[in-house]
Design an enzyme around this catalytic site. Structure first.
Site, PDB file in Angstrom:
ATOM      1  N   LYS A  81      -5.774 -39.428 -13.150  1.00 36.52           N
ATOM      2  CA  LYS A  81      -6.379 -39.193 -14.463  1.00 36.52           C
ATOM      3  C   LYS A  81      -6.040 -40.361 -15.357  1.00 36.52           C
ATOM      4  CE  LYS A  81      -8.842 -35.775 -16.237  1.00 36.52           C
ATOM      5  NZ  LYS A  81      -9.847 -35.010 -15.474  1.00 36.52           N
ATOM      6  N   THR A 153     -20.883 -29.007 -12.582  1.00 36.40           N
ATOM      7  CA  THR A 153     -19.710 -28.148 -12.762  1.00 36.40           C
ATOM      8  C   THR A 153     -20.145 -26.738 -13.126  1.00 36.40           C
ATOM      9  OG1 THR A 153     -18.378 -30.033 -13.489  1.00 36.40           O
ATOM     10  CG2 THR A 153     -17.558 -27.837 -14.051  1.00 36.40           C
ATOM     11  N   VAL A 187     -20.789 -28.392 -20.096  1.00 37.59           N
ATOM     12  CA  VAL A 187     -20.605 -27.394 -19.037  1.00 37.59           C
ATOM     13  C   VAL A 187     -20.919 -25.999 -19.560  1.00 37.59           C
ATOM     14  CG1 VAL A 187     -18.999 -26.348 -17.408  1.00 37.59           C
ATOM     15  CG2 VAL A 187     -18.864 -28.789 -17.877  1.00 37.59           C
ATOM     16  N   ASP A 206     -17.566 -21.094 -29.970  1.00 38.30           N
ATOM     17  CA  ASP A 206     -17.271 -22.525 -30.029  1.00 38.30           C
ATOM     18  C   ASP A 206     -16.670 -22.828 -31.396  1.00 38.30           C
ATOM     19  OD1 ASP A 206     -18.310 -25.131 -28.254  1.00 38.30           O
ATOM     20  OD2 ASP A 206     -17.964 -25.596 -30.366  1.00 38.30           O
ATOM     21  N   ALA A 241     -13.629 -24.694 -22.652  1.00 41.81           N
ATOM     22  CA  ALA A 241     -13.236 -25.733 -23.608  1.00 41.81           C
ATOM     23  C   ALA A 241     -11.937 -26.357 -23.108  1.00 41.81           C
ATOM     24  CB  ALA A 241     -13.091 -25.123 -24.998  1.00 41.81           C
TER      25      ALA A 241
END
Length: 348
Positions: A81, A153, A187, A206, A241
């Protein structure tokens, strides 16, 4: 307070590159947790952190998750990463030079690290990075890439939700099932659409309330206030998220039978997996169910596989979860432990 030295001392990964980007005032961290199965692969996260050490910690944590994800997905890749920890998110003319400098660093690693997009970056950024290195996935279709991995995804999570429903209810039929999607970025929005089209009753939440309303209205669903999402009654809670939403404090608030979403590192503490099991909530291990994007860009950009191959591999995410659920049930353990055992067996 954590320091680079203390974090490196505690980390079980192979190699961490730490670079001070003086032009931006930020830091570039590339963590290669494992190259046992192949080059370390993982996304590039561009984010503002409270301290540089927080950015390094995030890169270390996420790289370990990638090792497990790619081992279970059996892609012949290790885990890595990158985190670009910036004092502010660069826009306009500032952005490309930063990405070029970062691309030069990736190139200097000689293929031992391959990157793609993550939080704060997208396919346009991958196109810019690709101007300096070939070791990048997730470029735009116009530039010969597979495009945004988010929709892939989402498809994998969709199949994972159906497999999880079948485990709990004996059928993966979504008709009338209630699903709360927390976070409707690339996603989550795509997942909400898939679920709605297949008959689920979808609620979305959200931090951007306007975006939640827009997505909800497009699929005939409803919007839920972000701070009420985790306590909303539903069949499936789908965190899409940022991670660490499942903790000793939050798990008792859940009003669902299944947790199955795309967010990375959903368990704030390892003990949260046992709390979920004790509460009778089936947990789809995040790095298993959210592997669709990694699978798709690997197939399409690295291995020259067809879209049909991708589609079949995304369906198999559900099969992998069924294997994990069966193992957890037979061994009397958590689904997280069963997934870790599968990853360890692949790594050995």
């Amino acid at each position: 307070m954590a320091t680079f030295e203390s974090l490196l001392e505690e980390w079980d990964g192979q190699q961490a590159l730490i670079h001070r980007d003086r032009e931006s005032g930020g830091w570039i961290f590339i963590c290669m947790h494992s190259t046992h199965l192949g080059p370390a692969a993982g996304g590039t996260r561009l984010k503002v952190y409270d301290t540089p050490a927080d950015g390094l910690r995030d890169a270390m944590r996420l790289s370990a998750g990638m090792t497990a994800k790619l081992a279970v997905a059996d892609l012949g890749l290790g885990g890595g990463k990158a985190v670009l920890a910036m004092p502010k998110i660069p826009e306009g003319e500032e952005r490309a030079p930063l990405l070029h400098r970062y691309g030069d660093i990736v190139a200097s690693l000689g293929g031992s690290f391959i990157t793609s997009s993550d939080v704060g970056t997208g396919e346009a950024d991958m196109d810019v990075i690709a101007e300096r290195t070939e070791h990048v996935f997730g470029r735009s279709v116009a530039k010969g890439g597979a495009g945004d991995p988010g929709p892939f995804t989402a498809v994998g999570v969709f199949h994972g939700i159906k497999a999880s429903l079948a485990q709990v209810h004996g059928s993966g039929d979504l008709s009338g099932r209630t699903v709360l999607v927390q976070g409707v970025g690339s996603v989550g929005a795509a997942l909400a659409e898939l679920l709605g089209h297949d008959g689920a009753v979808v609620s979305v939440a959200d931090v951007d309330a306007e975006r939640a309303e827009t997505v909800a209205s497009a699929i005939g669903g409803s919007a839920v206030e972000a701070d009420r999402a985790i306590a909303t009654e539903c069949d499936v809670y789908a965190p899409c998220a940022l991670g660490a939403t499942l903790s000793a404090e939050s798990v008792p608030q859940l009003r669902c039978r299944i947790v199955a979403g795309s967010a990375n590192n959903q368990l704030a503490q390892p003990e949260a997996a046992e709390l979920l099991r004790a509460a009778g909530i089936l947990y789809a291990p995040d790095y298993v169910i959210n592997a669709g994007g990694a699978i798709a860009i690997n197939f399409l950009e690295l291995n020259g596989r067809s879209q049909a191959d991708v589609d079949a591999a995304l369906v198999r995410i559900g099969d992998t979860l069924r294997t994990i659920y069966a193992r957890a049930a037979s061994e009397g353990t958590t689904t997280a432990a069963a997934a870790d055992a599968l990853a360890a067996s692949r790594l050995s």
